[in-house]
Design a protein around this motif. Structure first.
Motif, short mmCIF file in Angstrom:
data_model
loop_
_atom_site.label_atom_id
_atom_site.label_comp_id
_atom_site.label_asym_id
_atom_site.label_seq_id
_atom_site.Cartn_x
_atom_site.Cartn_y
_atom_site.Cartn_z
N LEU A 162 10.15 -61.89 -4.39
CA LEU A 162 11.54 -61.82 -5.06
C LEU A 162 11.39 -61.01 -6.14
N PRO A 163 12.43 -60.10 -5.99
CA PRO A 163 13.48 -59.60 -5.17
C PRO A 163 12.72 -58.79 -4.23
N PRO A 164 13.16 -58.17 -3.09
CA PRO A 164 12.55 -57.62 -2.17
C PRO A 164 12.01 -56.31 -2.82
N ALA A 165 12.38 -55.71 -3.67
CA ALA A 165 12.11 -54.64 -4.45
C ALA A 165 10.37 -54.76 -4.97
N VAL A 166 10.09 -55.86 -5.37
CA VAL A 166 8.85 -56.24 -5.69
C VAL A 166 7.75 -55.97 -4.45
N GLN A 167 7.96 -55.91 -3.40
CA GLN A 167 7.17 -55.76 -2.36
C GLN A 167 6.74 -54.23 -2.26
N LEU A 168 7.29 -53.18 -3.02
CA LEU A 168 7.01 -51.69 -3.13
C LEU A 168 5.72 -51.72 -3.97
N ILE A 169 5.37 -52.60 -4.74
CA ILE A 169 4.03 -52.75 -5.47
C ILE A 169 2.82 -52.13 -4.41
N ALA A 170 3.04 -53.05 -3.53
CA ALA A 170 1.74 -52.82 -2.46
C ALA A 170 1.47 -51.49 -1.79
N PRO A 171 2.56 -50.54 -1.58
CA PRO A 171 2.29 -49.38 -0.92
C PRO A 171 2.20 -48.41 -2.07
N LEU A 172 2.68 -48.66 -3.37
CA LEU A 172 2.66 -47.91 -4.40
C LEU A 172 1.28 -47.86 -4.91
N ARG A 173 0.50 -48.90 -4.64
CA ARG A 173 -0.96 -48.86 -5.18
C ARG A 173 -1.75 -47.75 -4.44
N ALA A 174 -1.23 -46.96 -3.24
CA ALA A 174 -1.74 -45.61 -2.80
C ALA A 174 -1.72 -44.76 -3.57
N LEU A 175 -0.99 -44.62 -4.68
CA LEU A 175 -0.77 -43.61 -5.69
C LEU A 175 -2.01 -43.57 -6.65
N PRO A 176 -2.44 -42.30 -7.15
CA PRO A 176 -3.44 -42.23 -8.16
C PRO A 176 -2.88 -43.26 -9.19
N VAL A 177 -3.63 -43.63 -10.06
CA VAL A 177 -3.33 -44.80 -11.07
C VAL A 177 -2.57 -44.07 -11.97
N PRO A 178 -2.69 -42.95 -12.61
CA PRO A 178 -1.68 -42.35 -13.46
C PRO A 178 -0.10 -42.24 -12.66
N ALA A 179 -0.08 -41.85 -11.54
CA ALA A 179 1.23 -41.83 -10.94
C ALA A 179 1.72 -43.23 -10.69
N PHE A 180 0.94 -44.26 -10.31
CA PHE A 180 1.32 -45.41 -10.15
C PHE A 180 1.86 -46.27 -11.75
N ASP A 181 1.19 -46.04 -12.57
CA ASP A 181 1.49 -46.33 -14.09
C ASP A 181 2.95 -45.56 -14.23
N ARG A 182 3.08 -44.34 -13.88
CA ARG A 182 4.19 -43.82 -14.46
C ARG A 182 5.45 -44.38 -13.77
N VAL A 183 5.32 -44.76 -12.50
CA VAL A 183 6.39 -45.47 -11.67
C VAL A 183 6.71 -46.83 -12.39
N MET A 184 5.81 -47.60 -12.83
CA MET A 184 6.01 -48.61 -13.52
C MET A 184 6.62 -48.52 -14.66
N ASP A 185 6.36 -47.28 -15.22
CA ASP A 185 7.12 -47.09 -16.69
C ASP A 185 8.50 -46.57 -16.48
N LEU A 220 10.58 -47.65 -13.93
CA LEU A 220 11.12 -49.11 -13.51
C LEU A 220 11.16 -49.80 -15.06
N GLY A 221 10.60 -49.58 -16.06
CA GLY A 221 10.72 -50.33 -17.17
C GLY A 221 9.64 -51.61 -17.34
N VAL A 222 8.72 -51.56 -16.20
CA VAL A 222 8.35 -52.94 -16.07
C VAL A 222 7.28 -53.17 -17.34
N ASN A 223 6.53 -52.28 -18.14
CA ASN A 223 6.12 -52.65 -19.22
C ASN A 223 6.77 -52.78 -20.51
N ARG A 224 8.14 -52.44 -20.42
CA ARG A 224 8.79 -52.95 -21.49
C ARG A 224 9.61 -54.08 -21.54
#
Length: 207
Positions: free
Chosen positions: A169-192, A194-198
């Motif tokens: 919950l919410p459904p958007a959190v399920q996007l984490i799994a497919p996003l893991r297929a990205l290179p690590v810098p790209a995954f980290d950028r997506v998290m940034d 989305l503001g996850v680390n702030r």
């Protein structure tokens, strides 16, 4: 510390022995320090793992045998979206919730292999407005809203009744799994983005 942990486990077993039949166990206890690693005390780290990860072992070990004997039951492990992705200022909390996710999934595998009539449900919610994470903020509330406890509880009950094994919950959190297929810098950028680390920048917790 080992002696104290043993005492806690024994206390859980004693309480379980006094309890009447329990068909649904909800491992929901949680604590968080909300500090960067170098500001987190050893005591705080140990307490986080004791409450968020190890407590689930003791309660489940104490109550699962009765469920198996009765031929019904559900073990609910309330983890966190932080159990699916690391978050700044949560090195203890996120790691303990990763442990909770692994516990629930491994338990599910054991129960399935034994063809046991008991389910293992893991719940991975974004922040819930209980006060534990007071001060946290979300950059994109349309995708990642702060959740209301009553709504989460209702969905957990529905998931248990439906025999589900995972609730994110919410459904958007399920996007984490497919996003893991990205290179690590790209995954980290997506998290940034989305503001996850702030999210923890304004964290105060319960006062």
């Amino acid at each position: 510390m080992a002696l104290e942990a043993a005492r806690r486990a024994a206390a859980v077993e004693a309480a379980a022995a006094r309890a009447e039949a329990v068909d649904v166990l909800v491992n929901n206890a949680g604590v968080v320090t909300g500090t960067p690693l170098l500001e987190t005390t050893e005591e705080g780290i140990r307490r986080t793992f004791e409450v968020n990860a190890l407590a689930g072992y003791w309660t489940t070990r104490a109550l699962l045998p009765g469920m198996l004997e009765r031929g019904r039951g559900a073990v609910v492990t309330v983890a966190s979206a932080a159990g699916l992705v690391g978050v700044a200022r949560q090195t203890d909390y996120s790691a303990s919730k990763h442990a909770a996710v692994g516990f629930a999934e491994s338990l599910r595998a054991e129960l399935r292999r034994a063809d046991a009539p008991v389910t293992s449900l893991v719940v991975c919610p974004f922040y819930i407005s209980t006060g534990m994470f007071a001060g946290v903020r979300t950059k994109v509330p349309a995708l990642l809203p702060i959740l209301e406890p009553e709504a989460v509880a209702a969905q957990v009950v529905d998931a248990v009744e439906a025999g589900r094994e995972r609730l994110v919950l919410p459904p958007a959190v399920q996007l984490i799994a497919p996003l893991r297929a990205l290179p690590v810098p790209a995954f980290d950028r997506v998290m940034d983005v989305l503001g996850v680390n702030r999210t923890m920048d304004g964290f105060t917790g319960r006062r």
